[in-house]
Scaffold this motif. Sequence first.
Motif: not given
Lengths: 117, 113
Positions: B16-31
């Motif tokens: 029932g809870e709302n939740l957040v999963l995180n993802c980080s990346f080192t280079d912003s040059a992504i498609y």
Amino acid sequence: NAGVMQNPRHLVRRRGQEARLRCSPMKGHSHVYWYRQLPEEGLKFMVYLQKENIIDESGMPKERFSAEFPKEGPSILRIQQVVRGDSAAYFCASSPPGGGAHTGELFFGEGSRLTVL
Amino acid sequence: KQEVTQIPAALSVPEGENLVLNCSFTDSAIYNLQWFRQDPGKGLTSLLLIQSSQREQTSGRLNASLDKSSGRSTLYIAASQPGDSATYLCAVRPKDSNYQLIWGAGTKLIIKP
């Protein structure tokens, strides 16, 4: 309309034996990608093939590993003289012509889990 | 070299809870960036794909956001259910590749009934 089919699902080999993993892409898909997933890690790209052509094998170890995607039949990932470090899940994905990572049209099989004793 | 990190590695929350999963990346040059779900012993299922020009994508109870400049994406799951229990993987497609994906190690999510 079957999805990406991989077999065997589980394979046990002793050190020094050969492992052959097969992948049949979805109908109409001509691009195949192989990934390896070590325990508790993300997937690592190994090789990208089109029918009868290896497009990019930069992620594949230079020795003992080879891949093919013949005109007829499934794609095969072959590992010769397996070692314990080869134990992993090997995933195959396929995409249609023009599809792939840039369109999100990438469909994965359920993986082949190799255990080397 | 692009690296993708997912924190936390594991998460257990009551149903029932709302939740957040995180993802980080080192280079912003992504498609683009993609979120996948992986069930034990199964393959991967694509959940959401966000192109680099987009800020978010929604599908049902899932909402994924992308902040390219800060190298972050979040996957928001509303009203979690036991059936949401799985490992969630994020992957980025670098701009210099038409097909390669760089993957995080995943967040293993357990929803307790």
